[in-house]
Enzyme design. Sequence first.
Site, PDB file in Angstrom:
ATOM      1  N   THR B 172       7.058  -0.027   3.086  1.00 29.68           N
ATOM      2  CA  THR B 172       6.139   0.876   1.990  1.00 29.68           C
ATOM      3  C   THR B 172       5.748   1.598   2.096  1.00 29.68           C
ATOM      4  OG1 THR B 172       4.448  -2.254   1.424  1.00 29.68           O
ATOM      5  CG2 THR B 172       3.675   0.110   0.937  1.00 29.68           C
ATOM      6  N   PHE B 174       3.486   4.887   1.581  1.00 33.82           N
ATOM      7  CA  PHE B 174       1.940   5.146   0.841  1.00 33.82           C
ATOM      8  C   PHE B 174       2.227   6.976   0.823  1.00 33.82           C
ATOM      9  CE2 PHE B 174       1.723   1.674   3.715  1.00 33.82           C
ATOM     10  CZ  PHE B 174       0.468   0.971   2.875  1.00 33.82           C
TER      11      PHE B 174
END
Lengths: 288, 288
Positions: B172, B174
């Site tokens: 992921t 960020f």
Amino acid sequence: MRIAYQGEIGAYSEEAARAVFPNGKVVPLPTFDAVFEAIAEGSVDRGVVPIENSLHGSVHANYDLLREHEVHIIAELNLRIRHHLMAPAGATLESVQRVHSHPQALGQCREFLRTQLPKAKLVPSYDTAGAAKDVAGLGGTQDAAIASSSAVLEYGLSTLAAGIESNHLNFTRFLALTAGRSNLAMTDLPEQETEALRERWKTSILYAQRENIPGGLFKSLAVFALREIDLFKIESRPLVGSPGKYIFYLDLAGHVAEEPVRLALRHLEEVASYVQVLGSYPLGETIN
Amino acid sequence: MRIAYQGEIGAYSEEAARAVFPNGKVVPLPTFDAVFEAIAEGSVDRGVVPIENSLHGSVHANYDLLREHEVHIIAELNLRIRHHLMAPAGATLESVQRVHSHPQALGQCREFLRTQLPKAKLVPSYDTAGAAKDVAGLGGTQDAAIASSSAVLEYGLSTLAAGIESNHLNFTRFLALTAGRSNLAMTDLPEQETEALRERWKTSILYAQRENIPGGLFKSLAVFALREIDLFKIESRPLVGSPGKYIFYLDLAGHVAEEPVRLALRHLEEVASYVQVLGSYPLGETIN
């Protein structure tokens, strides 16, 4: 005709499957892998899977499955995701003490829950249709679920409130798939004029840039711009573990059987290391 | 320095927040809206939010919040999402009868659960860290949770199995945000050579195509190609309810304070109806 989808009976994917194939027999399967396998093997005739959502983006996992399995796209559909609050007969907003649904659906209805059911306990569940099934099983008037309108019918529930999602611009695009790869040599031109093809058909492709071509992305888009082929979607996806390498998803106006599209794809192969035609299909409806 | 993130204590976003700001004090907030509001109002100094995942695509909802709030990007981080099975001390794989987690995490560990815990009941929960908290509260050796390594520490649990996700390429990305809009007139050039800027910095922008410009997308990318500015990300997003209208997300190599980037963005304004610089920030680390 048997139409596979991922999820429980009453899932949003089932709504999409029924909208695309009104006379088909829907077949719920537990995972997306199982749906793609069933299509490729021929144990079902068609499959319907979500590919992108207006709030949550492209479903990369399903693009990966499109790459891995011998399937191609034959139709698309944009479905508005409308969430409803449902419970067994006799329940009212006052009687409801627990609301069951998938965490994403609970989050999408946060505003409604905060203002209309501030004291209700939120109970996460695996999927929206599963929550409706659970609530029907529990009976009583204290448990409600957030799910689709088809779940209301499927599980014999009553709608307490309709369209309770905070953002009404929540659409999911679904693809209808069948067995076999689409390919550049495809010559089964639909019986329409070439101009209508450009207006009414869409072609989805995947490609990887060839390495060490300066301005490679720009050159890959030039193959379409030079032939006045419009694009509906362009998305780069970094290949994790391979820094600097990308896969591109592209949706373009037209059919692979059309001369300019075919020439553009041949040209694309000069600047791409890999090109896969995912299918040519009519521009899809939007169901509000 | 106070760093806001969305989720429970022990969430993956907290791991990201601590990795970017090792000396910050993390502040969990219930929603992404709350995180963006807290940053814009100044009740926190920074915020850390997920923007795209290698399996699930871009978080359009957070791009929308970037458009709506007076914030800008100052850093990025790629975090590998590693799921761990955890339970109170004394539990073993044999003693576990129920596994609690967010449905997405349960799905991502399907293979492990099927082979190692075929009889365990899967219990959906709101988020991974919340599942760990619940399991710690229940005590005993029959309930386990799937969550991050920081949840193990936070809730005093023991790890029964580490890295149990089926697909290890689950990352992921960020973004770290702070108050105020970034803008084209920005002149606070970092103290580095211009060449290093091109190699070490990234700029994220949002733009909308001007209507009725044939080949508009191609022209908008030409402004970068003509100046040899590389692109890291390009994504079109259809504006729901406005057929044919798109928003583009673009990440490019370089800093807005650099002359070629500034000129490219000026040029982009000729073909775009709306351009927003989301921020210039150093190329982020990947944490495996």
